[in-house]
Motif scaffolding. Sequence first.
Motif, short mmCIF file in Angstrom:
data_model
loop_
_atom_site.label_atom_id
_atom_site.label_comp_id
_atom_site.label_asym_id
_atom_site.label_seq_id
_atom_site.Cartn_x
_atom_site.Cartn_y
_atom_site.Cartn_z
N GLY A 19 -24.60 17.09 7.23
CA GLY A 19 -25.52 18.12 6.78
C GLY A 19 -26.59 18.44 7.81
O GLY A 19 -26.84 19.61 8.12
N ILE A 38 -21.64 15.46 3.49
CA ILE A 38 -23.00 15.97 3.50
C ILE A 38 -23.72 15.33 2.32
O ILE A 38 -23.33 15.52 1.16
CB ILE A 38 -23.03 17.50 3.40
N THR A 42 -28.11 21.23 1.65
CA THR A 42 -28.06 21.75 3.01
C THR A 42 -27.72 23.24 2.98
O THR A 42 -26.87 23.67 2.20
CB THR A 42 -26.99 21.02 3.84
N PRO A 58 -19.59 17.49 0.07
CA PRO A 58 -20.91 17.09 -0.40
C PRO A 58 -20.79 15.88 -1.31
O PRO A 58 -19.86 15.79 -2.12
CB PRO A 58 -21.40 18.32 -1.16
N VAL A 64 -24.33 22.42 -1.07
CA VAL A 64 -24.23 23.04 0.24
C VAL A 64 -24.19 24.55 0.05
O VAL A 64 -23.38 25.08 -0.71
CB VAL A 64 -22.97 22.58 0.99
N VAL A 86 -20.48 23.60 -3.49
CA VAL A 86 -20.58 24.50 -2.34
C VAL A 86 -20.71 25.92 -2.87
O VAL A 86 -19.85 26.41 -3.60
CB VAL A 86 -19.35 24.40 -1.42
#
Length: 566
Positions: A19, A38, A42, A58, A64, A86
């Motif tokens: 990230g 991640i 982010t 993630p 994300v 995401v």
Amino acid sequence: MGGKRTLPGMAPEGTVDFGAVAAGAPFDFTVCRGVYEIAADTTITRNIRFEQGGMLRPIGGAKVTITGRVWADITQHIFDIADGEVIGSFGNVARSPCWWGAVGDYAGDADAATNNYDALGACARASHYRVGVRSRVVVPTGNFFCEGPVRPAINNPAYGILPGEVPHLSEAGVIQMYIGDVWEGESLGSSYITVGNGTAGVGYVFAMAGADSSGPPTVVKDLFIVAELGGAYGLTGAIGGHANGAFIEKCWINGFGRGLLMGSTDQFVTRLVIEYCHEAIRIIRGHNNLSDCTLYLCGNGIIVDPYDEQGETVISDIRINNRNGGLPGGYGIVVTGAYAACKVVNVDVEGAPGGGEWDYAFSVYYSLSTAWTNCRAKIVGDHPAWTLAFVGQAQLVNCSARLVSGASTSAALDIHSNSTAVSVSQFMASGRFRDGIRVNTAGRGVQITGASITGASRNGLRVLRCSSLKVANSDFLNNDEAGIYDQIAAGEDGLHLYTGITSERAGSGVQAWGLVTKIDNVNGRFAISGACGILGNGSGAISHTGAYNPGNNNSKIKIGAEVLVA
């Protein structure tokens, strides 16, 4: 994006928190083969290219957000969302549910297929249209199985939608679409979403925006939306369209409680096939367009029942074929309600022997205004073809009804219950209907011109009541009892035959006359003012009966023109 560029410090399989690396990327980059974790929320603003086998994961509930452009094949799995999320605009490129892990591997066995409920939902909520952001999803070639509860209709900022940016959803749905969102198949006939029998709830597979929402078209096209064998009837329907200006095209829908709800205005729906649904299409707002569709083996065909006045809906080039007797319903097209205004053009409603009969092919109740042109009903068994009740204004032009087998105790066209301002021209009926046209209304202003009625088991035209019924240039032929049977029971009732009428009786029924008038009210009126042929075919041609017939000095019966009696 240019050639392959990697970021300093990139390492797969959790050795580095990717990230921080990606968020601070100084240039567009490539995610190479491997899984890159991640661990914290982010935002990635750079463009990203994904190699085959490259994936972002993630973890720990991290979200994300990707605003840069994404380059990846529509069949790649690039986001592992088992423990995170995401979302983003993705640089306004079209995205694929496969990016979130969807697999189109359903081949008839749900237990052996991937359940794509989470992947489809994640793809849908990853991005929605708003100013400056497009949201287009392309479903690749394949059959994507999906089973799970409908998602509630909420506007959740956690899904990238901020309060005030988009309207709320009107219905719960498996896949939730806001105004301007687009879902389409990769190519016509190749992209399937198969919904499992266990999917249930008050909602739709596609729940489309909120009522009275406005913006660019919300689109569903080139998709097969089908239920697992046996039907997903625990779900309200396939597409719940509540977006103004929605565009729905080239979809095949099979096995739901309802195929399509047209729940807002200015919608354009074309080239659909809907089958095995309790109800194919329901239209609850006005000013819509529905065209070029085939509805097959459903319980009901089209129900038009708007709850407010928004303007005329146009329905054209529709075939409604073979009612499914195993599903509730029984109507081909129903137009009903004080706000119902429709123009219906070139529609065929057909039944078939062996359980495919319609209770009514065309039915109009309490409507504001309807116009029907080039519409045809093929009836099987003891059912009417057309019924108009409590109609404020209706026009039938070049329409027909044909009883292809059996006999009906109903009329081919039944105008009743205070219907007013009804104009029928070039109407044809054949087969063993009890009556070709039956008029029984206290309303005024019914006109019949150019009718051709043959082979009724009773009467070609049966008049029970009507204030000011006018008939011209019409043939009522080969009917078992009377060609025209006029029964005047109320003081304001009257039948006026203008020129060009042929009324023929051809059977041995009780009322064995070419023309029968039965006047039971002192003010009842009957007149012939043009050339008419009244044929008894070997029996009596004209019979005037009732308490106020000509023999009782009733001046309300007037025959003032040439009448051929044979």
